[in-house]
Design a protein around this motif. Structure first.
Motif, PDB file in Angstrom:
ATOM      1  N   VAL A  66       5.725   9.579  -7.652  1.00  0.00           N
ATOM      2  CA  VAL A  66       6.910   9.829  -8.491  1.00  0.00           C
ATOM      3  C   VAL A  66       6.700   9.469  -9.960  1.00  0.00           C
ATOM      4  CG1 VAL A  66       8.498   9.654  -6.536  1.00  0.00           C
ATOM      5  CG2 VAL A  66       8.043   7.634  -7.945  1.00  0.00           C
ATOM      6  N   GLY A  67       5.494   9.053 -10.304  1.00  0.00           N
ATOM      7  CA  GLY A  67       5.194   8.797 -11.709  1.00  0.00           C
ATOM      8  C   GLY A  67       5.494   7.401 -12.214  1.00  0.00           C
ATOM      9  N   VAL A  68       5.471   6.426 -11.313  1.00  0.00           N
ATOM     10  CA  VAL A  68       5.657   5.027 -11.707  1.00  0.00           C
ATOM     11  C   VAL A  68       4.299   4.341 -11.584  1.00  0.00           C
ATOM     12  CG1 VAL A  68       6.830   2.846 -11.202  1.00  0.00           C
ATOM     13  CG2 VAL A  68       8.024   5.010 -10.848  1.00  0.00           C
ATOM     14  N   ASP A  69       3.964   3.496 -12.530  1.00  0.00           N
ATOM     15  CA  ASP A  69       2.701   2.780 -12.500  1.00  0.00           C
ATOM     16  C   ASP A  69       2.622   1.929 -11.230  1.00  0.00           C
ATOM     17  OD1 ASP A  69       0.758   0.653 -12.871  1.00  0.00           O
ATOM     18  OD2 ASP A  69       0.709   1.206 -14.985  1.00  0.00           O
ATOM     19  N   PRO A  70       1.659   2.190 -10.355  1.00  0.00           N
ATOM     20  CA  PRO A  70       1.545   1.421  -9.114  1.00  0.00           C
ATOM     21  C   PRO A  70       1.375  -0.084  -9.326  1.00  0.00           C
ATOM     22  CG  PRO A  70       0.220   3.411  -8.972  1.00  0.00           C
ATOM     23  CD  PRO A  70       0.689   3.295 -10.401  1.00  0.00           C
ATOM     24  N   ASP A  71       0.742  -0.488 -10.424  1.00  0.00           N
ATOM     25  CA  ASP A  71       0.599  -1.921 -10.698  1.00  0.00           C
ATOM     26  C   ASP A  71       1.952  -2.559 -10.988  1.00  0.00           C
ATOM     27  OD1 ASP A  71      -2.153  -1.809 -10.335  1.00  0.00           O
ATOM     28  OD2 ASP A  71      -2.566  -1.527 -12.468  1.00  0.00           O
ATOM     29  N   VAL A  72       2.810  -1.851 -11.686  1.00  0.00           N
ATOM     30  CA  VAL A  72       4.164  -2.360 -11.961  1.00  0.00           C
ATOM     31  C   VAL A  72       4.922  -2.509 -10.647  1.00  0.00           C
ATOM     32  CG1 VAL A  72       6.387  -1.822 -13.040  1.00  0.00           C
ATOM     33  CG2 VAL A  72       4.254  -1.466 -14.317  1.00  0.00           C
ATOM     34  N   VAL A  73       4.832  -1.497  -9.800  1.00  0.00           N
ATOM     35  CA  VAL A  73       5.510  -1.551  -8.507  1.00  0.00           C
ATOM     36  C   VAL A  73       4.978  -2.718  -7.676  1.00  0.00           C
ATOM     37  CG1 VAL A  73       5.797  -0.314  -6.312  1.00  0.00           C
ATOM     38  CG2 VAL A  73       6.197   0.862  -8.486  1.00  0.00           C
ATOM     39  N   SER A  74       3.674  -2.906  -7.655  1.00  0.00           N
ATOM     40  CA  SER A  74       3.099  -4.031  -6.908  1.00  0.00           C
ATOM     41  C   SER A  74       3.637  -5.362  -7.413  1.00  0.00           C
ATOM     42  CB  SER A  74       1.575  -4.040  -7.023  1.00  0.00           C
ATOM     43  OG  SER A  74       1.009  -2.977  -6.322  1.00  0.00           O
ATOM     44  N   GLN A  75       3.679  -5.532  -8.727  1.00  0.00           N
ATOM     45  CA  GLN A  75       4.170  -6.787  -9.292  1.00  0.00           C
ATOM     46  C   GLN A  75       5.635  -7.019  -8.934  1.00  0.00           C
ATOM     47  OE1 GLN A  75       3.330  -6.998 -13.499  1.00  0.00           O
ATOM     48  NE2 GLN A  75       1.230  -6.330 -13.190  1.00  0.00           N
ATOM     49  N   ILE A  76       6.442  -5.982  -9.059  1.00  0.00           N
ATOM     50  CA  ILE A  76       7.874  -6.119  -8.765  1.00  0.00           C
ATOM     51  C   ILE A  76       8.084  -6.423  -7.288  1.00  0.00           C
ATOM     52  CG2 ILE A  76      10.057  -4.837  -8.603  1.00  0.00           C
ATOM     53  CD1 ILE A  76       9.125  -3.406 -11.241  1.00  0.00           C
ATOM     54  N   TRP A  77       7.423  -5.651  -6.419  1.00  0.00           N
ATOM     55  CA  TRP A  77       7.642  -5.851  -4.988  1.00  0.00           C
ATOM     56  C   TRP A  77       7.079  -7.176  -4.512  1.00  0.00           C
ATOM     57  CZ3 TRP A  77       9.757  -1.395  -6.143  1.00  0.00           C
ATOM     58  CH2 TRP A  77      10.770  -0.927  -5.297  1.00  0.00           C
ATOM     59  N   ASN A  78       5.953  -7.612  -5.036  1.00  0.00           N
ATOM     60  CA  ASN A  78       5.442  -8.923  -4.644  1.00  0.00           C
ATOM     61  C   ASN A  78       6.420 -10.021  -5.035  1.00  0.00           C
ATOM     62  OD1 ASN A  78       2.902  -8.826  -3.169  1.00  0.00           O
ATOM     63  ND2 ASN A  78       2.134  -7.704  -4.945  1.00  0.00           N
ATOM     64  N   ALA A  79       7.000  -9.923  -6.217  1.00  0.00           N
ATOM     65  CA  ALA A  79       7.997 -10.914  -6.641  1.00  0.00           C
ATOM     66  C   ALA A  79       9.232 -10.849  -5.750  1.00  0.00           C
ATOM     67  CB  ALA A  79       8.374 -10.695  -8.105  1.00  0.00           C
ATOM     68  N   GLU A  87       0.832  -1.203   0.000  1.00  0.00           N
ATOM     69  CA  GLU A  87       0.000   0.000   0.000  1.00  0.00           C
ATOM     70  C   GLU A  87       0.869   1.257   0.000  1.00  0.00           C
ATOM     71  OE1 GLU A  87      -2.923   2.107   3.173  1.00  0.00           O
ATOM     72  OE2 GLU A  87      -3.341  -0.008   2.745  1.00  0.00           O
ATOM     73  N   ARG A  88       1.873   1.285   0.871  1.00  0.00           N
ATOM     74  CA  ARG A  88       2.770   2.446   0.938  1.00  0.00           C
ATOM     75  C   ARG A  88       3.533   2.646  -0.366  1.00  0.00           C
ATOM     76  NH1 ARG A  88       7.973   3.707   1.662  1.00  0.00           N
ATOM     77  NH2 ARG A  88       8.668   1.562   1.848  1.00  0.00           N
ATOM     78  N   LEU A  89       4.014   1.552  -0.929  1.00  0.00           N
ATOM     79  CA  LEU A  89       4.805   1.635  -2.154  1.00  0.00           C
ATOM     80  C   LEU A  89       3.959   2.028  -3.365  1.00  0.00           C
ATOM     81  CD1 LEU A  89       7.080  -1.393  -1.430  1.00  0.00           C
ATOM     82  CD2 LEU A  89       7.801   1.010  -1.515  1.00  0.00           C
ATOM     83  N   ARG A  90       2.728   1.594  -3.413  1.00  0.00           N
ATOM     84  CA  ARG A  90       1.829   2.014  -4.502  1.00  0.00           C
ATOM     85  C   ARG A  90       1.597   3.530  -4.437  1.00  0.00           C
ATOM     86  NH1 ARG A  90      -1.027  -1.532  -7.556  1.00  0.00           N
ATOM     87  NH2 ARG A  90      -2.689   0.010  -7.822  1.00  0.00           N
ATOM     88  N   THR A  91       1.413   4.028  -3.234  1.00  0.00           N
ATOM     89  CA  THR A  91       1.234   5.478  -3.066  1.00  0.00           C
ATOM     90  C   THR A  91       2.493   6.212  -3.493  1.00  0.00           C
ATOM     91  OG1 THR A  91      -0.334   5.156  -1.267  1.00  0.00           O
ATOM     92  CG2 THR A  91       0.764   7.292  -1.373  1.00  0.00           C
ATOM     93  N   ARG A  92       3.627   5.734  -3.040  1.00  0.00           N
ATOM     94  CA  ARG A  92       4.909   6.367  -3.401  1.00  0.00           C
ATOM     95  C   ARG A  92       5.134   6.312  -4.909  1.00  0.00           C
ATOM     96  NH1 ARG A  92       8.120  10.204  -3.382  1.00  0.00           N
ATOM     97  NH2 ARG A  92      10.322   9.716  -3.449  1.00  0.00           N
ATOM     98  N   ALA A  93       4.818   5.191  -5.513  1.00  0.00           N
ATOM     99  CA  ALA A  93       4.978   5.052  -6.962  1.00  0.00           C
ATOM    100  C   ALA A  93       4.171   6.118  -7.691  1.00  0.00           C
ATOM    101  CB  ALA A  93       4.552   3.655  -7.416  1.00  0.00           C
ATOM    102  N   ALA A  94       2.928   6.286  -7.302  1.00  0.00           N
ATOM    103  CA  ALA A  94       2.072   7.279  -7.943  1.00  0.00           C
ATOM    104  C   ALA A  94       2.642   8.686  -7.761  1.00  0.00           C
ATOM    105  CB  ALA A  94       0.653   7.197  -7.383  1.00  0.00           C
TER     106      ALA A  94
END
Length: 104
Positions: free
Chosen positions: A72-85, A63-70
């Motif tokens: 700074v302009g990074v797709d939150p879904d991409v961040v979720s996929q990367i961090w989950n992996a 949740e925190r990383l999705r917010t941070r991604a948004a």
């Protein structure tokens, strides 16, 4: 930032872009090494599989990383996929180390 790809006004070739990606990948690997050391330190406080998996902590992180991604302009879904992996990989590593060290 001076010297970063974003600051360049001259068009880059594909080779230049790939070189920049490789340079960034090298930095990411260095950061992963630092992260792995912190994961190992955290493992010392965990006594069982539930502690290693820590689903509540995982949800909070994502949740925190999705917010941070948004922000700074990074797709939150991409961040979720990367961090989950990444979390899965580090959890697996931690589980192997816990099993190798025997009962706590």
């Amino acid at each position: 930032m001076p010297g970063t790809t974003e600051a360049r006004s001259v068009p880059m070739s594909l080779a230049d872009v790939r070189h920049e990606i490789d340079r960034l990948d090298d930095r990411i690997i260095e950061l992963l090494a630092l992260r792995q050391r912190q994961v190992a330190r955290a493992a010392a406080y965990k006594r069982d599989e539930e502690g290693v998996r820590a689903p509540d902590r995982r949800r909070q992180m994502i949740e925190r990383l999705r917010t941070r991604a948004a922000e700074v302009g990074v797709d939150p879904d991409v961040v979720s996929q990367i961090w989950n992996a990444m979390i899965d990989a580090f959890t697996e590593l931690e589980m192997r180390e816990h099993k190798a060290s025997g009962p706590q």
